[in-house]
Design a protein around this motif. Structure first.
Motif, PDB file in Angstrom:
ATOM      1  N   MET A   1       0.691  -1.129   0.076  1.00 55.65           N
ATOM      2  CA  MET A   1       0.024  -0.092  -0.093  1.00 55.65           C
ATOM      3  C   MET A   1       0.881   1.317   0.101  1.00 55.65           C
ATOM      4  N   LYS A   2       2.037   0.880   0.565  1.00 55.72           N
ATOM      5  CA  LYS A   2       2.872   2.362   0.722  1.00 55.72           C
ATOM      6  C   LYS A   2       3.003   3.191  -0.554  1.00 55.72           C
ATOM      7  N   ASP A   3       3.386   2.203  -1.646  1.00 55.88           N
ATOM      8  CA  ASP A   3       3.956   2.630  -3.061  1.00 55.88           C
ATOM      9  C   ASP A   3       2.645   3.228  -3.591  1.00 55.88           C
ATOM     10  N   LYS A   4       1.131   2.850  -3.169  1.00 64.43           N
ATOM     11  CA  LYS A   4      -0.009   3.339  -4.046  1.00 64.43           C
ATOM     12  C   LYS A   4      -0.718   4.378  -3.488  1.00 64.43           C
ATOM     13  N   VAL A   5      -0.108   5.227  -2.434  1.00 66.50           N
ATOM     14  CA  VAL A   5      -0.701   6.379  -1.992  1.00 66.50           C
ATOM     15  C   VAL A   5       0.361   7.260  -1.675  1.00 66.50           C
ATOM     16  N   SER A   6      -0.120   8.669  -1.345  1.00 76.00           N
ATOM     17  CA  SER A   6       0.726   9.999  -1.270  1.00 76.00           C
ATOM     18  C   SER A   6       1.460   9.686   0.060  1.00 76.00           C
ATOM     19  N   GLU A   7       2.710  10.379   0.060  1.00 74.16           N
ATOM     20  CA  GLU A   7       3.318  10.178   1.257  1.00 74.16           C
ATOM     21  C   GLU A   7       2.682  10.742   2.602  1.00 74.16           C
ATOM     22  N   GLU A   8       1.835  11.789   2.211  1.00 76.58           N
ATOM     23  CA  GLU A   8       0.888  12.288   3.481  1.00 76.58           C
ATOM     24  C   GLU A   8       0.185  11.300   3.882  1.00 76.58           C
ATOM     25  N   GLU A   9      -0.562  10.754   2.858  1.00 73.33           N
ATOM     26  CA  GLU A   9      -1.690   9.651   3.381  1.00 73.33           C
ATOM     27  C   GLU A   9      -0.775   8.672   3.951  1.00 73.33           C
ATOM     28  N   TRP A  10       0.291   8.169   3.730  1.00 71.06           N
ATOM     29  CA  TRP A  10       1.025   6.856   4.412  1.00 71.06           C
ATOM     30  C   TRP A  10       1.423   7.207   5.743  1.00 71.06           C
ATOM     31  N   ALA A  11       1.857   8.619   5.960  1.00 79.42           N
ATOM     32  CA  ALA A  11       2.046   9.164   7.289  1.00 79.42           C
ATOM     33  C   ALA A  11       0.889   8.945   8.138  1.00 79.42           C
ATOM     34  N   ILE A  12      -0.287   9.430   7.789  1.00 84.14           N
ATOM     35  CA  ILE A  12      -1.582   9.178   8.253  1.00 84.14           C
ATOM     36  C   ILE A  12      -1.871   7.940   8.705  1.00 84.14           C
ATOM     37  N   ARG A  13      -1.766   7.006   7.800  1.00 85.71           N
ATOM     38  CA  ARG A  13      -2.033   5.725   7.789  1.00 85.71           C
ATOM     39  C   ARG A  13      -1.227   4.902   8.964  1.00 85.71           C
ATOM     40  N   VAL A  14       0.198   5.389   9.008  1.00 89.98           N
ATOM     41  CA  VAL A  14       1.111   4.754   9.903  1.00 89.98           C
ATOM     42  C   VAL A  14       0.503   5.513  11.462  1.00 89.98           C
ATOM     43  N   ASP A  15       0.228   6.687  11.662  1.00 85.64           N
ATOM     44  CA  ASP A  15      -0.227   7.238  12.820  1.00 85.64           C
ATOM     45  C   ASP A  15      -1.499   6.385  13.389  1.00 85.64           C
ATOM     46  N   MET A  55      -8.948  -7.576  14.651  1.00 89.54           N
ATOM     47  CA  MET A  55      -8.781  -6.955  16.130  1.00 89.54           C
ATOM     48  C   MET A  55      -8.029  -5.772  16.234  1.00 89.54           C
ATOM     49  N   PHE A  56      -7.853  -4.901  17.251  1.00 85.78           N
ATOM     50  CA  PHE A  56      -6.962  -3.572  16.932  1.00 85.78           C
ATOM     51  C   PHE A  56      -5.651  -3.966  16.997  1.00 85.78           C
ATOM     52  N   GLU A  57      -5.236  -5.116  17.645  1.00 86.54           N
ATOM     53  CA  GLU A  57      -3.915  -5.571  17.626  1.00 86.54           C
ATOM     54  C   GLU A  57      -3.326  -5.836  16.347  1.00 86.54           C
ATOM     55  N   GLU A  58      -4.351  -6.060  15.418  1.00 82.96           N
ATOM     56  CA  GLU A  58      -3.976  -6.785  14.047  1.00 82.96           C
ATOM     57  C   GLU A  58      -3.996  -5.526  13.248  1.00 82.96           C
ATOM     58  N   VAL A  59      -4.387  -4.493  13.315  1.00 82.95           N
ATOM     59  CA  VAL A  59      -4.488  -3.154  12.410  1.00 82.95           C
ATOM     60  C   VAL A  59      -3.057  -3.027  11.815  1.00 82.95           C
ATOM     61  N   THR A  60      -3.153  -2.698  10.748  1.00 79.67           N
ATOM     62  CA  THR A  60      -1.959  -2.172  10.004  1.00 79.67           C
ATOM     63  C   THR A  60      -2.143  -1.030   8.936  1.00 79.67           C
ATOM     64  N   ALA A  61      -1.117  -0.181   8.776  1.00 83.02           N
ATOM     65  CA  ALA A  61      -1.357   0.850   7.904  1.00 83.02           C
ATOM     66  C   ALA A  61      -1.912   0.561   6.493  1.00 83.02           C
ATOM     67  N   SER A  62      -1.560  -0.417   5.900  1.00 85.79           N
ATOM     68  CA  SER A  62      -1.851  -0.932   4.714  1.00 85.79           C
ATOM     69  C   SER A  62      -3.334  -1.580   4.887  1.00 85.79           C
ATOM     70  N   SER A  63      -3.744  -2.175   5.981  1.00 85.99           N
ATOM     71  CA  SER A  63      -5.104  -2.807   6.010  1.00 85.99           C
ATOM     72  C   SER A  63      -6.104  -1.822   6.342  1.00 85.99           C
ATOM     73  N   ASP A 242       5.416  -3.490  18.516  1.00 86.36           N
ATOM     74  CA  ASP A 242       5.407  -4.542  17.606  1.00 86.36           C
ATOM     75  C   ASP A 242       5.264  -3.491  16.249  1.00 86.36           C
ATOM     76  N   PRO A 243       6.540  -3.288  15.633  1.00 88.70           N
ATOM     77  CA  PRO A 243       6.598  -2.601  14.485  1.00 88.70           C
ATOM     78  C   PRO A 243       5.733  -2.886  13.309  1.00 88.70           C
ATOM     79  N   SER A 244       5.070  -4.100  13.395  1.00 86.72           N
ATOM     80  CA  SER A 244       4.351  -4.767  12.256  1.00 86.72           C
ATOM     81  C   SER A 244       3.133  -3.610  11.753  1.00 86.72           C
ATOM     82  N   PHE A 245       2.736  -2.769  12.903  1.00 96.29           N
ATOM     83  CA  PHE A 245       1.827  -1.707  12.418  1.00 96.29           C
ATOM     84  C   PHE A 245       2.021  -1.011  11.555  1.00 96.29           C
ATOM     85  N   ALA A 246       3.296  -0.727  11.092  1.00101.75           N
ATOM     86  CA  ALA A 246       3.734   0.677   9.969  1.00101.75           C
ATOM     87  C   ALA A 246       4.025  -0.312   8.831  1.00101.75           C
ATOM     88  N   THR A 247       3.471  -1.538   8.347  1.00 99.04           N
ATOM     89  CA  THR A 247       3.459  -2.256   7.136  1.00 99.04           C
ATOM     90  C   THR A 247       2.238  -2.344   6.369  1.00 99.04           C
TER      91      THR A 247
END
Length: 247
Positions: A1-15, A55-63, A242-247
């Protein structure tokens, strides 16, 4: 997903994904229910929302799912969403230009205080800081009626925190981190109130005027502290957990 959205959107997704993980870490999640949402900048009025089946513990930036104002996905996704659960969020996002993030929880402490006749009491410093920025909305049933949106917005006004009576808590912020920290203060205040009242009927109220002073101090400093100090520290914690949230 990171390569399919803008840098701004990706930063919001990670947060936002970090916020979901932190909600799970603090034990504020309610199985797969409740939502944390964030607005994507642009004229399309699109938002990020959690997949309903994770579950909230499974959510990632891409999902995270990009949805319209009705909570419906705007792009193909393997996940489902809960449009009915987005009613509260869409109301605030659409009415408040500054509402870039909206978070709503069903914690036991938040529900208990929301059901208390006097709402949030000025029993602790944390409560005094957030109390001046707190609004209330009376319960109307499960939030599936789009007509309720107007009443939620009217009750919220320009406040950034809300007790949804007999339901739970909500916070609003100009970004994910600010919203999360305001929600943290509200939840912490509710938890402390339940503990204090359960200890007996001799809770100590602050001296006259002290709560108002604390509220003014909180209004002046909470946003600054959230953005510059607390949220960066919380994100570092999310990465350690768990850094997997940022994937």
């Amino acid at each position: 997903m990171k390569d399919k959205v803008s840098e701004e959107e990706w930063a919001i997704r990670v947060d936002l994904a970090a916020a979901y993980r932190l909600v799970a870490y603090y034990g504020w999640d309610d199985l797969i229910f409740t939502h944390l949402s964030a607005r994507i900048p642009g004229p399309e009025h699109h938002f990020l929302l959690n997949p309903y089946q994770l579950m909230f513990e499974e959510v990632t930036a891409s999902s995270l799912v990009k949805v319209d104002v009705h909570g419906n996905p705007v792009e193909p996704t393997p996940f489902i969403t809960n449009p009915a659960g987005f009613t509260i969020h869409s109301a605030v996002h659409m009415a408040r230009e500054d509402a870039h993030a909206v978070m709503h929880l069903h914690t036991p402490a938040g529900q208990a205080v929301s059901a208390h006749e006097d709402g949030l009491l000025p029993l602790t410093q944390t409560a005094m800081i957030i109390r001046g920025d707190l609004a209330f909305h009376d319960y109307e049933g499960i939030a599936v009626d789009l007509d309720e949106r107007e009443r939620i917005v009217a009750d919220l006004g320009d406040k950034d925190a809300m007790l949804l009576r007999n339901h739970g808590t909500m916070a609003v912020g100009s970004n994910v981190g600010e919203c999360f920290v305001k929600l943290y203060f509200l939840e912490r205040a509710c938890q402390a109130q339940i503990m204090a009242l359960s200890a007996g009927d001799k809770a100590s109220n602050p001296p006259q005027g002290a709560a108002e002073i604390a509220g003014q101090q909180g209004a002046a400093g909470l946003t600054l502290v959230a953005n510059m100090l607390a949220w960066p520290a919380l994100k570092r914690k999310a990465y350690r957990l768990d850094p997997s949230f940022a994937t």
